[in-house]
Every structure is written in C-alpha cells, then in structure tokens.
Design a protein around this motif. Structure first.
Motif, PDB file in Angstrom:
ATOM      1  N   LEU A  13       0.825  -1.212   0.000  1.00 41.29           N
ATOM      2  CA  LEU A  13       0.000   0.000   0.000  1.00 41.29           C
ATOM      3  C   LEU A  13       0.860   1.262   0.000  1.00 41.29           C
ATOM      4  O   LEU A  13       0.532   2.254  -0.655  1.00 41.29           O
ATOM      5  CB  LEU A  13      -0.950   0.008   1.202  1.00 41.29           C
ATOM      6  CG  LEU A  13      -2.122  -0.964   1.130  1.00 41.29           C
ATOM      7  CD1 LEU A  13      -2.882  -0.956   2.447  1.00 41.29           C
ATOM      8  CD2 LEU A  13      -3.043  -0.605  -0.017  1.00 41.29           C
ATOM      9  N   ALA A  14       1.955   1.228   0.711  1.00 39.77           N
ATOM     10  CA  ALA A  14       2.853   2.383   0.749  1.00 39.77           C
ATOM     11  C   ALA A  14       3.470   2.629  -0.618  1.00 39.77           C
ATOM     12  O   ALA A  14       3.654   3.774  -1.029  1.00 39.77           O
ATOM     13  CB  ALA A  14       3.933   2.165   1.801  1.00 39.77           C
ATOM     14  N   LEU A  15       3.785   1.551  -1.335  1.00 40.64           N
ATOM     15  CA  LEU A  15       4.351   1.701  -2.675  1.00 40.64           C
ATOM     16  C   LEU A  15       3.314   2.231  -3.673  1.00 40.64           C
ATOM     17  O   LEU A  15       3.642   2.989  -4.575  1.00 40.64           O
ATOM     18  CB  LEU A  15       4.918   0.365  -3.171  1.00 40.64           C
ATOM     19  CG  LEU A  15       6.171  -0.138  -2.470  1.00 40.64           C
ATOM     20  CD1 LEU A  15       6.520  -1.539  -2.962  1.00 40.64           C
ATOM     21  CD2 LEU A  15       7.324   0.825  -2.721  1.00 40.64           C
ATOM     22  N   SER A  16       2.080   1.824  -3.508  1.00 42.86           N
ATOM     23  CA  SER A  16       1.051   2.252  -4.469  1.00 42.86           C
ATOM     24  C   SER A  16       0.436   3.595  -4.106  1.00 42.86           C
ATOM     25  O   SER A  16      -0.314   4.163  -4.883  1.00 42.86           O
ATOM     26  CB  SER A  16      -0.043   1.191  -4.575  1.00 42.86           C
ATOM     27  OG  SER A  16      -0.729   1.081  -3.349  1.00 42.86           O
ATOM     28  N   ALA A  17       0.756   4.122  -2.934  1.00 37.57           N
ATOM     29  CA  ALA A  17       0.166   5.399  -2.504  1.00 37.57           C
ATOM     30  C   ALA A  17       0.579   6.543  -3.430  1.00 37.57           C
ATOM     31  O   ALA A  17      -0.191   7.470  -3.660  1.00 37.57           O
ATOM     32  CB  ALA A  17       0.560   5.694  -1.064  1.00 37.57           C
ATOM     33  N   SER A  18       1.774   6.485  -3.971  1.00 37.33           N
ATOM     34  CA  SER A  18       2.217   7.557  -4.858  1.00 37.33           C
ATOM     35  C   SER A  18       1.389   7.600  -6.145  1.00 37.33           C
ATOM     36  O   SER A  18       1.249   8.647  -6.771  1.00 37.33           O
ATOM     37  CB  SER A  18       3.699   7.388  -5.176  1.00 37.33           C
ATOM     38  OG  SER A  18       3.894   6.169  -5.869  1.00 37.33           O
TER      39      SER A  18
END
Length: 99
Positions: A13-18
């Motif tokens: 999720l942190a990677l896709s947040a951008s």
C-alpha cells in the motif's frame, strides 16, 4: 492475518500510494473532479425534474379550481333564484345596444 502478511500489505500500500497521490490532494485529480461534476449534474437534473412535475401539478390544480368556479358561477346565474336580481340585469345589459 499474521503480522508478516500485514507488513507485506502495508508495504504494498505504501508503494502504491504515490500512484493515487494526485487524487487525494487539492485540487483533486481529473477523475475525481469529473465524477464530482457528473454527480452534481445528475443531482441538478433530478431537482429540475421534481420542480417541473410540481409546476405541472400546480397548474393543473389551478386550472381545476378555475373551471370549478366558472361552472359554479354559470350555474348560479342560470338557476333564476339568485339573491341579487339586479346582478342578472347588469350582466344582461352588456348585450343591449345603446343608441
């Protein structure tokens, strides 16, 4: 889920947040603004439809009231037992030609 899998999902999720960063900050992204505009247009269309139906029903009610009054006045003057006999004479005077 165990903590190992939770950490993997959090990392994902942190990677896709951008990717969605433009959709979460003002001014909103293109898709979000288009969806908001579409929702607003649909709401305005529904409100206009309700307003039109109310106007149609109100005009029909006014027409029915006017027709009812016209019929009752017509019957009142054609019965012959009206309370003011002078009124019938005044109404009929408009058909009399003055020289």
């Amino acid at each position: 889920m165990n903590t190992n899998q939770d950490k993997k999902w959090e990392a994902l999720l942190a990677l896709s947040a951008s990717t969605f960063a433009g959709e979460s900050t003002l001014p909103y992204g293109f898709i979000t603004s288009m969806l908001a505009q579409l929702r607003l247009e649909q709401q305005q269309e529904r409100q206009l439809g309700r307003l039109c139906w109310r106007a149609i029903l109100a005009s029909l009610a006014a027409l029915m009231v006017a027709a009812g009054i016209t019929i009752s006045v017509h019957r009142h003057f054609n019965q012959g037992d009206d309370f003011d006999p002078g009124m019938r004479g005044l109404i009929q005077m408009e058909n009399v030609q003055a020289s």
